[in-house]
Scaffold this motif. Structure first.
Motif, PDB file in Angstrom:
ATOM      1  N   GLY A 131       0.793  -1.224   0.000  1.00  0.00           N
ATOM      2  CA  GLY A 131       0.000   0.000   0.000  1.00  0.00           C
ATOM      3  C   GLY A 131       0.827   1.275   0.000  1.00  0.00           C
ATOM      4  O   GLY A 131       0.274   2.369   0.128  1.00  0.00           O
ATOM      5  N   ARG A 132       2.158   1.133  -0.116  1.00  0.00           N
ATOM      6  CA  ARG A 132       3.041   2.316  -0.032  1.00  0.00           C
ATOM      7  C   ARG A 132       2.861   3.197  -1.262  1.00  0.00           C
ATOM      8  O   ARG A 132       3.008   2.734  -2.394  1.00  0.00           O
ATOM      9  N   PRO A 133       2.562   4.485  -1.095  1.00  0.00           N
ATOM     10  CA  PRO A 133       2.526   5.385  -2.241  1.00  0.00           C
ATOM     11  C   PRO A 133       3.909   5.487  -2.888  1.00  0.00           C
ATOM     12  O   PRO A 133       4.893   5.777  -2.187  1.00  0.00           O
ATOM     13  N   VAL A 134       3.977   5.201  -4.178  1.00  0.00           N
ATOM     14  CA  VAL A 134       5.257   5.244  -4.901  1.00  0.00           C
ATOM     15  C   VAL A 134       5.092   6.089  -6.158  1.00  0.00           C
ATOM     16  O   VAL A 134       4.157   5.881  -6.936  1.00  0.00           O
ATOM     17  N   ALA A 135       5.997   7.041  -6.334  1.00  0.00           N
ATOM     18  CA  ALA A 135       6.040   7.838  -7.566  1.00  0.00           C
ATOM     19  C   ALA A 135       7.262   7.419  -8.375  1.00  0.00           C
ATOM     20  O   ALA A 135       8.279   7.026  -7.813  1.00  0.00           O
ATOM     21  N   LEU A 136       7.134   7.513  -9.686  1.00  0.00           N
ATOM     22  CA  LEU A 136       8.227   7.155 -10.585  1.00  0.00           C
ATOM     23  C   LEU A 136       8.688   8.378 -11.361  1.00  0.00           C
ATOM     24  O   LEU A 136       7.862   9.167 -11.839  1.00  0.00           O
ATOM     25  N   CYS A 137       9.994   8.509 -11.504  1.00  0.00           N
ATOM     26  CA  CYS A 137      10.545   9.549 -12.364  1.00  0.00           C
ATOM     27  C   CYS A 137      11.971   9.155 -12.713  1.00  0.00           C
ATOM     28  O   CYS A 137      12.474   8.141 -12.221  1.00  0.00           O
ATOM     29  N   GLY A 138      12.611   9.927 -13.568  1.00  0.00           N
ATOM     30  CA  GLY A 138      13.988   9.614 -13.923  1.00  0.00           C
ATOM     31  C   GLY A 138      14.513  10.599 -14.946  1.00  0.00           C
ATOM     32  O   GLY A 138      13.755  11.364 -15.551  1.00  0.00           O
ATOM     33  N   ALA A 139      15.839  10.584 -15.103  1.00  0.00           N
ATOM     34  CA  ALA A 139      16.509  11.553 -15.972  1.00  0.00           C
ATOM     35  C   ALA A 139      17.511  10.859 -16.877  1.00  0.00           C
ATOM     36  O   ALA A 139      18.174   9.899 -16.475  1.00  0.00           O
ATOM     37  N   THR A 140      17.603  11.372 -18.100  1.00  0.00           N
ATOM     38  CA  THR A 140      18.624  10.889 -19.041  1.00  0.00           C
ATOM     39  C   THR A 140      19.290  12.088 -19.714  1.00  0.00           C
ATOM     40  O   THR A 140      18.663  13.136 -19.870  1.00  0.00           O
ATOM     41  N   PRO A 141      20.552  11.911 -20.117  1.00  0.00           N
ATOM     42  CA  PRO A 141      21.182  12.981 -20.897  1.00  0.00           C
ATOM     43  C   PRO A 141      20.627  13.038 -22.316  1.00  0.00           C
ATOM     44  O   PRO A 141      20.675  14.076 -22.963  1.00  0.00           O
ATOM     45  N   GLY A 142      20.083  11.951 -22.817  1.00  0.00           N
ATOM     46  CA  GLY A 142      19.501  11.913 -24.161  1.00  0.00           C
ATOM     47  C   GLY A 142      18.027  12.282 -24.154  1.00  0.00           C
ATOM     48  O   GLY A 142      17.527  12.906 -23.213  1.00  0.00           O
ATOM     49  N   GLY A 143      17.324  11.833 -25.191  1.00  0.00           N
ATOM     50  CA  GLY A 143      15.951  12.288 -25.368  1.00  0.00           C
ATOM     51  C   GLY A 143      14.870  11.423 -24.741  1.00  0.00           C
ATOM     52  O   GLY A 143      13.702  11.806 -24.716  1.00  0.00           O
ATOM     53  N   ALA A 144      15.223  10.261 -24.206  1.00  0.00           N
ATOM     54  CA  ALA A 144      14.183   9.295 -23.830  1.00  0.00           C
ATOM     55  C   ALA A 144      13.545   9.574 -22.469  1.00  0.00           C
ATOM     56  O   ALA A 144      12.380   9.251 -22.246  1.00  0.00           O
ATOM     57  N   GLY A 145      14.302  10.150 -21.549  1.00  0.00           N
ATOM     58  CA  GLY A 145      13.724  10.539 -20.256  1.00  0.00           C
ATOM     59  C   GLY A 145      13.326   9.393 -19.347  1.00  0.00           C
ATOM     60  O   GLY A 145      12.531   9.580 -18.436  1.00  0.00           O
ATOM     61  N   THR A 146      13.818   8.195 -19.587  1.00  0.00           N
ATOM     62  CA  THR A 146      13.598   6.982 -18.758  1.00  0.00           C
ATOM     63  C   THR A 146      12.186   6.413 -18.840  1.00  0.00           C
ATOM     64  O   THR A 146      11.763   5.659 -17.961  1.00  0.00           O
ATOM     65  N   ARG A 147      11.476   6.765 -19.899  1.00  0.00           N
ATOM     66  CA  ARG A 147      10.101   6.256 -20.063  1.00  0.00           C
ATOM     67  C   ARG A 147      10.065   4.721 -20.016  1.00  0.00           C
ATOM     68  O   ARG A 147       9.237   4.133 -19.308  1.00  0.00           O
ATOM     69  N   SER A 148      10.991   4.078 -20.742  1.00  0.00           N
ATOM     70  CA  SER A 148      10.964   2.607 -20.790  1.00  0.00           C
ATOM     71  C   SER A 148      11.305   2.003 -19.429  1.00  0.00           C
ATOM     72  O   SER A 148      10.681   1.029 -18.997  1.00  0.00           O
ATOM     73  N   ALA A 149      12.292   2.584 -18.749  1.00  0.00           N
ATOM     74  CA  ALA A 149      12.675   2.048 -17.435  1.00  0.00           C
ATOM     75  C   ALA A 149      11.523   2.191 -16.441  1.00  0.00           C
ATOM     76  O   ALA A 149      11.235   1.276 -15.663  1.00  0.00           O
ATOM     77  N   GLN A 150      10.864   3.343 -16.465  1.00  0.00           N
ATOM     78  CA  GLN A 150       9.744   3.544 -15.533  1.00  0.00           C
ATOM     79  C   GLN A 150       8.628   2.548 -15.809  1.00  0.00           C
ATOM     80  O   GLN A 150       8.056   1.974 -14.875  1.00  0.00           O
ATOM     81  N   HIS A 151       8.329   2.341 -17.089  1.00  0.00           N
ATOM     82  CA  HIS A 151       7.270   1.381 -17.419  1.00  0.00           C
ATOM     83  C   HIS A 151       7.670  -0.030 -16.993  1.00  0.00           C
ATOM     84  O   HIS A 151       6.829  -0.809 -16.531  1.00  0.00           O
ATOM     85  N   ALA A 152       8.970  -0.342 -17.131  1.00  0.00           N
ATOM     86  CA  ALA A 152       9.435  -1.686 -16.764  1.00  0.00           C
ATOM     87  C   ALA A 152       9.340  -1.936 -15.257  1.00  0.00           C
ATOM     88  O   ALA A 152       9.312  -3.091 -14.823  1.00  0.00           O
ATOM     89  N   LEU A 153       9.292  -0.874 -14.470  1.00  0.00           N
ATOM     90  CA  LEU A 153       9.167  -1.055 -13.014  1.00  0.00           C
ATOM     91  C   LEU A 153       7.738  -1.373 -12.581  1.00  0.00           C
ATOM     92  O   LEU A 153       7.514  -1.864 -11.469  1.00  0.00           O
ATOM     93  N   LEU A 154       6.769  -1.099 -13.444  1.00  0.00           N
ATOM     94  CA  LEU A 154       5.371  -1.244 -13.018  1.00  0.00           C
ATOM     95  C   LEU A 154       4.996  -2.665 -12.581  1.00  0.00           C
ATOM     96  O   LEU A 154       4.375  -2.830 -11.520  1.00  0.00           O
ATOM     97  N   PRO A 155       5.348  -3.720 -13.349  1.00  0.00           N
ATOM     98  CA  PRO A 155       4.986  -5.072 -12.882  1.00  0.00           C
ATOM     99  C   PRO A 155       5.629  -5.419 -11.549  1.00  0.00           C
ATOM    100  O   PRO A 155       5.021  -6.106 -10.717  1.00  0.00           O
TER     101      PRO A 155
END
Ligand code: FNR
Length: 184
Positions: free
Chosen positions: A107-131
């Motif tokens: 039940g712990r509230p968890v937020a996801l975010c991340g940073a990259t030097p390139g253009g992707a912004g960690t979208r794939s990594a954040q999505h991969a953490l969901l399962p």
């Protein structure tokens, strides 16, 4: 006072993700304290090590900090369009032993975010953490996304945010998650 742990998934001294975690901490509202932590001191998960020596002290300490906090922000880098081993390894240790999973993640509230030097912004990594977060029973904040790209244009050498729009986005992100973690 709401307490939030911001876990950066990078060990690098110049990490963009640790800078992002610190930038969020600096923008937390007055009734919210954000503590920035990294996986420093956490060994590679090894079932033999766990059997012989138990849970490493750095892992126990982080488990206790998360368990006593109102929320957790995972600030993840992205490697090869996935979650870096350092971040996943940390989450895997935090899930040991299984009897403690609900204390740390349930039940712990968890937020996801991340940073990259390139253009992707960690979208794939954040999505991969969901399962993984679903498996652990965490409550993922659906409020806002934060895919920080072109990090070198966002921060100066001291880690200060030099992009005004991003600055406002970081304030919105941490204020919104603070309200969610506080149960508002
Ligand atoms: C990367 N990087 C990267 N960036 C990205 O946007 N998508 C990716 O798939 C990858 N893949 C990748 C693989 C490996 C093995 C490394 C070492 C790096 C670049 C990455 O975003 C960059 O190194 C960041 O600076 C890492 O985060 P920190 O350490 O700055 O927080």
């Amino acid at each position: 006072m709401t307490r939030i742990i911001a876990l950066s998934g990078s060990l690098r001294s110049g990490s963009w993700n640790t800078r992002l975690a610190r930038a969020l901490a600096e923008r937390a509202p007055g009734d919210c304290e954000v503590e920035v932590v990294t996986p420093a001191g956490i060994p590679l998960y090894d079932g033999d090590l766990e059997s012989k020596e138990g849970i490493p002290s750095a892992v126990e300490a982080l488990k206790d900090r998360i368990a006593s906090a109102d929320g957790l922000v995972l600030v993840t880098p992205e490697y090869n369009q996935g979650v870096p081993g350092v971040m996943k390894n940390t989450i895997d240790w935090l899930s040991r032993p299984p009897a403690d999973i609900s204390r740390v993640f349930g039940g712990r509230p968890v937020a996801l975010c991340g940073a990259t030097p390139g253009g992707a912004g960690t979208r794939s990594a954040q999505h991969a953490l969901l399962p993984t977060l679903r498996a652990l029973g965490a409550q993922v904040w659906p409020g806002k996304t934060l895919y920080l790209s072109r990090a070198a244009k966002v921060f100066d050498d001291q880690g200060a945010v030099i992009d005004e729009d991003i600055d406002k986005g970081l304030v919105d992100f941490i204020e919104g998650f603070h309200r969610f973690a506080a149960g508002e």
